[in-house]
Scaffold this motif. Structure first.
Motif, PDB file in Angstrom:
ATOM      1  N   ARG A   1       0.810  -1.213   0.000  1.00  0.00           N
ATOM      2  CA  ARG A   1       0.000   0.000   0.000  1.00  0.00           C
ATOM      3  C   ARG A   1       0.844   1.264   0.000  1.00  0.00           C
ATOM      4  N   ARG A   2       2.132   1.118   0.283  1.00  0.00           N
ATOM      5  CA  ARG A   2       3.028   2.256   0.130  1.00  0.00           C
ATOM      6  C   ARG A   2       3.797   2.218  -1.184  1.00  0.00           C
ATOM      7  N   ALA A   3       3.697   1.088  -1.874  1.00  0.00           N
ATOM      8  CA  ALA A   3       4.455   0.930  -3.114  1.00  0.00           C
ATOM      9  C   ALA A   3       4.049   1.958  -4.158  1.00  0.00           C
ATOM     10  N   ARG A   4       2.723   2.239  -4.246  1.00  0.00           N
ATOM     11  CA  ARG A   4       2.283   3.193  -5.266  1.00  0.00           C
ATOM     12  C   ARG A   4       2.867   4.571  -5.008  1.00  0.00           C
ATOM     13  N   ALA A   5       2.902   4.978  -3.734  1.00  0.00           N
ATOM     14  CA  ALA A   5       3.506   6.274  -3.396  1.00  0.00           C
ATOM     15  C   ALA A   5       5.000   6.264  -3.685  1.00  0.00           C
ATOM     16  N   ILE A   6       5.656   5.131  -3.395  1.00  0.00           N
ATOM     17  CA  ILE A   6       7.091   5.018  -3.677  1.00  0.00           C
ATOM     18  C   ILE A   6       7.348   5.161  -5.174  1.00  0.00           C
ATOM     19  N   LEU A   7       6.543   4.476  -5.985  1.00  0.00           N
ATOM     20  CA  LEU A   7       6.729   4.529  -7.436  1.00  0.00           C
ATOM     21  C   LEU A   7       6.439   5.922  -7.982  1.00  0.00           C
ATOM     22  N   ASP A   8       5.393   6.587  -7.456  1.00  0.00           N
ATOM     23  CA  ASP A   8       5.106   7.956  -7.875  1.00  0.00           C
ATOM     24  C   ASP A   8       6.263   8.884  -7.525  1.00  0.00           C
ATOM     25  N   HIS A   9       6.828   8.700  -6.329  1.00  0.00           N
ATOM     26  CA  HIS A   9       7.952   9.543  -5.911  1.00  0.00           C
ATOM     27  C   HIS A   9       9.165   9.307  -6.809  1.00  0.00           C
ATOM     28  N   MET A  10       9.399   8.063  -7.180  1.00  0.00           N
ATOM     29  CA  MET A  10      10.517   7.763  -8.075  1.00  0.00           C
ATOM     30  C   MET A  10      10.325   8.426  -9.434  1.00  0.00           C
ATOM     31  N   ASP A  11       9.083   8.435  -9.925  1.00  0.00           N
ATOM     32  CA  ASP A  11       8.800   9.125 -11.188  1.00  0.00           C
ATOM     33  C   ASP A  11       9.121  10.611 -11.066  1.00  0.00           C
ATOM     34  N   GLY A  12       8.760  11.198  -9.917  1.00  0.00           N
ATOM     35  CA  GLY A  12       9.035  12.609  -9.715  1.00  0.00           C
ATOM     36  C   GLY A  12      10.518  12.911  -9.660  1.00  0.00           C
ATOM     37  N   VAL A  13      11.291  12.046  -8.974  1.00  0.00           N
ATOM     38  CA  VAL A  13      12.741  12.232  -8.909  1.00  0.00           C
ATOM     39  C   VAL A  13      13.358  12.106 -10.292  1.00  0.00           C
ATOM     40  N   GLU A  14      12.891  11.115 -11.054  1.00  0.00           N
ATOM     41  CA  GLU A  14      13.410  10.945 -12.416  1.00  0.00           C
ATOM     42  C   GLU A  14      13.154  12.183 -13.248  1.00  0.00           C
ATOM     43  N   GLU A  15      11.959  12.757 -13.076  1.00  0.00           N
ATOM     44  CA  GLU A  15      11.630  13.974 -13.817  1.00  0.00           C
ATOM     45  C   GLU A  15      12.572  15.114 -13.449  1.00  0.00           C
ATOM     46  N   GLU A  16      12.859  15.279 -12.150  1.00  0.00           N
ATOM     47  CA  GLU A  16      13.768  16.336 -11.706  1.00  0.00           C
ATOM     48  C   GLU A  16      15.159  16.135 -12.269  1.00  0.00           C
ATOM     49  N   LEU A  17      15.607  14.875 -12.322  1.00  0.00           N
ATOM     50  CA  LEU A  17      16.961  14.590 -12.781  1.00  0.00           C
ATOM     51  C   LEU A  17      17.138  14.818 -14.273  1.00  0.00           C
ATOM     52  N   ARG A  18      16.042  14.955 -14.979  1.00  0.00           N
ATOM     53  CA  ARG A  18      16.170  15.212 -16.415  1.00  0.00           C
ATOM     54  C   ARG A  18      16.687  16.611 -16.693  1.00  0.00           C
ATOM     55  N   GLY A  19      16.683  17.455 -15.657  1.00  0.00           N
ATOM     56  CA  GLY A  19      17.312  18.760 -15.807  1.00  0.00           C
ATOM     57  C   GLY A  19      16.459  19.807 -16.491  1.00  0.00           C
ATOM     58  N   PHE A  20      15.149  19.619 -16.518  1.00  0.00           N
ATOM     59  CA  PHE A  20      14.305  20.599 -17.187  1.00  0.00           C
ATOM     60  C   PHE A  20      13.764  21.657 -16.221  1.00  0.00           C
ATOM     61  N   GLY A  21      14.244  21.635 -14.972  1.00  0.00           N
ATOM     62  CA  GLY A  21      13.804  22.645 -14.009  1.00  0.00           C
ATOM     63  C   GLY A  21      12.320  22.500 -13.743  1.00  0.00           C
ATOM     64  N   GLU A  22      11.585  23.596 -13.856  1.00  0.00           N
ATOM     65  CA  GLU A  22      10.154  23.580 -13.597  1.00  0.00           C
ATOM     66  C   GLU A  22       9.343  23.211 -14.836  1.00  0.00           C
ATOM     67  N   GLU A  23      10.007  23.006 -15.942  1.00  0.00           N
ATOM     68  CA  GLU A  23       9.308  22.637 -17.166  1.00  0.00           C
ATOM     69  C   GLU A  23       8.740  21.222 -17.042  1.00  0.00           C
ATOM     70  N   PRO A  24       7.414  21.033 -17.199  1.00  0.00           N
ATOM     71  CA  PRO A  24       6.845  19.680 -17.134  1.00  0.00           C
ATOM     72  C   PRO A  24       7.477  18.786 -18.194  1.00  0.00           C
ATOM     73  N   ALA A  25       7.839  17.587 -17.781  1.00  0.00           N
ATOM     74  CA  ALA A  25       8.518  16.674 -18.698  1.00  0.00           C
ATOM     75  C   ALA A  25       8.187  15.242 -18.310  1.00  0.00           C
ATOM     76  N   GLY A  26       8.443  14.336 -19.243  1.00  0.00           N
ATOM     77  CA  GLY A  26       8.217  12.927 -18.986  1.00  0.00           C
ATOM     78  C   GLY A  26       6.872  12.456 -19.511  1.00  0.00           C
ATOM     79  N   LEU A  27       6.528  11.228 -19.153  1.00  0.00           N
ATOM     80  CA  LEU A  27       5.327  10.569 -19.666  1.00  0.00           C
ATOM     81  C   LEU A  27       4.189  10.658 -18.659  1.00  0.00           C
ATOM     82  N   VAL A  28       3.014  11.047 -19.128  1.00  0.00           N
ATOM     83  CA  VAL A  28       1.788  11.010 -18.331  1.00  0.00           C
ATOM     84  C   VAL A  28       0.775  10.155 -19.081  1.00  0.00           C
ATOM     85  N   ARG A  29       0.251   9.143 -18.410  1.00  0.00           N
ATOM     86  CA  ARG A  29      -0.765   8.267 -19.021  1.00  0.00           C
ATOM     87  C   ARG A  29      -2.136   8.774 -18.594  1.00  0.00           C
TER      88      ARG A  29
END
Length: 301
Positions: A66-94
C-alpha cells in the motif's frame, strides 16, 4: 528494491490473486511468483503467506504494497527532476478517458500541451468509467477523466477528484422521428421503440437500462455497440433510438437530441492518486483539462 517488483506487489494487493496479476502484467503466474519471491529476498521480510494453493499478503506485505504506489510515484518525480528541465513539465503522463471525453476534452488538452510543453509526452488511453478508476489505482494510468454519478464507481479517500464539466443524458432519435420536434421527452412514451445500447455491464448500458426501467418498461435492444459513432449511424438510419451523453453526439450525424422530462446529468471529473503530490507533468495535464477551449456544438436541436 526493484520498482517493477514493487508494482507486482501493489497489483497483488489490488487484484487479489497471482493469476490476476499475471494477466494484468502479461506474465505467467509462475513468473509473478518468482519475482515476488525475489522481492522478499530484497527486503529481507516475509511478504507472502501460502494457504493451500492461494497466496495472501502478510502484515508486512500489506504495508509495503500500500506504500508501493507512493514510492513509485515519488521515483517518477525524482526521475523527472533529474532530467534537468527545471520547472518545465517533462516525462510521460498516461491519461485515461472515456469515449466521449476523448475528442471533446482530452485531445484538445493534449494538442495544447504539445505546443506549450515539448518535453511532455501524454499517452492517451480509452478507458470507460468502470475501467478507469481501477487502472488509476494499480498505476496503469496517472490521471483519468471519469464520472462520479449514479453510484457506479468505487471511489475512496485514496483519490483526489477535480470536477471538470457537467453533461446531460439525452434521447437521440432520427430527425424525422415524432419525438424530434418536442422540447423534452418522457421515456415512457418510447417503450415500444427499438434501442441502441452500449455493451452489457458498461456504464451507459447500465444507466440506460435503469432509466428505461424507472420509466416502467423493459427496452427492446436492437443492437449493441461499444463505439458511439456506430450507435449514431444506427440511429441516423432510422433503425433505433438511444440514450447518450450529450458530449457523445457528434454533429456530423443527422440526429436530433432531446433532454429528458426528468433531467439526468453526469459530472465529468478528473481523478489522481492522493498518495503523493502530483508530478509537475501530471499537474500540467490536469490544468489543461480544467481550462479547455470552447467545446464544439453537439447534435441537432
Amino acid at each position: 528494491m526493484n520498482p517493477w517488483r514493487l508494482r507486482l506487489l501493489s497489483l497483488l494487493d489490488t487484484l487479489g490473486t497471482v493469476r490476476a496479476v499475471a494477466q494484468a502484467a502479461h506474465l505467467s503466474p509462475s513468473s509473478v511468483s518468482q519475482q515476488l519471491a525475489v522481492l522478499e529476498t530484497e527486503t529481507g521480510t516475509q511478504l507472502l503467506e501460502r494457504t493451500g494453493r492461494r497466496v495472501r499478503l502478510t502484515s508486512a506485505g500489506l504495508i509495503l504494497a500500500r506504500r508501493a504506489r507512493a514510492i513509485l510515484d515519488h521515483m517518477d518525480g525524482v526521475e523527472e527532476e533529474l532530467r534537468g528541465f527545471g520547472e518545465e513539465p517533462a516525462g510521460l503522463v498516461r491519461l485515461g478517458a472515456f469515449q466521449s471525453a476523448i475528442h471533446t476534452l482530452a485531445v484538445p488538452a493534449v494538442t495544447r500541451l504539445a505546443r506549450e510543453h515539448p518535453h511532455l509526452d501524454v499517452e492517451l488511453l480509452e478507458l470507460e468509467p468502470h475501467e478507469s478508476v481501477p487502472a488509476l489505482r494499480v498505476g496503469e494510468a496517472d490521471l483519468v477523466i471519469t464520472t462520479t454519478d449514479f453510484g457506479e464507481l468505487p471511489l475512496g479517500p485514496d483519490l483526489d477528484l477535480v470536477p471538470l464539466a457537467t453533461d446531460p443524458i439525452v434521447l437521440v432519435v432520427p430527425p424525422e422521428h415524432p419525438a424530434a420536434g418536442r422540447g423534452t421527452v418522457d421515456l415512457a412514451a418510447c417503450a415500444d421503440e427499438p434501442w441502441a445500447f452500449d455493451m452489457p455491464q458498461s456504464y451507459m448500458a447500465n444507466l440506460a437500462l435503469r432509466l428505461c426501467r424507472r420509466a416502467g418498461f423493459e427496452p427492446r435492444v436492437a443492437c449493441r455497440f461499444s463505439n458511439y459513432m456506430l450507435a449514431l449511424q444506427h440511429v441516423e438510419a432510422g433503425l433505433s433510438i438511444a440514450l447518450l451523453p450529450k458530449l457523445a453526439v457528434d454533429r456530423r450525424y443527422r440526429v436530433a437530441t432531446r433532454e429528458l422530462t426528468t433531467p439526468v446529468t453526469r459530472t465529468i471529473t478528473a481523478a489522481i492518486r492522493r498518495a503523493a503530490p502530483p508530478r509537475a507533468a501530471v499537474r500540467a495535464v490536469l490544468d489543461a483539462l480544467r481550462h479547455p477551449p470552447d467545446l464544439p456544438p453537439t447534435g441537432h436541436e
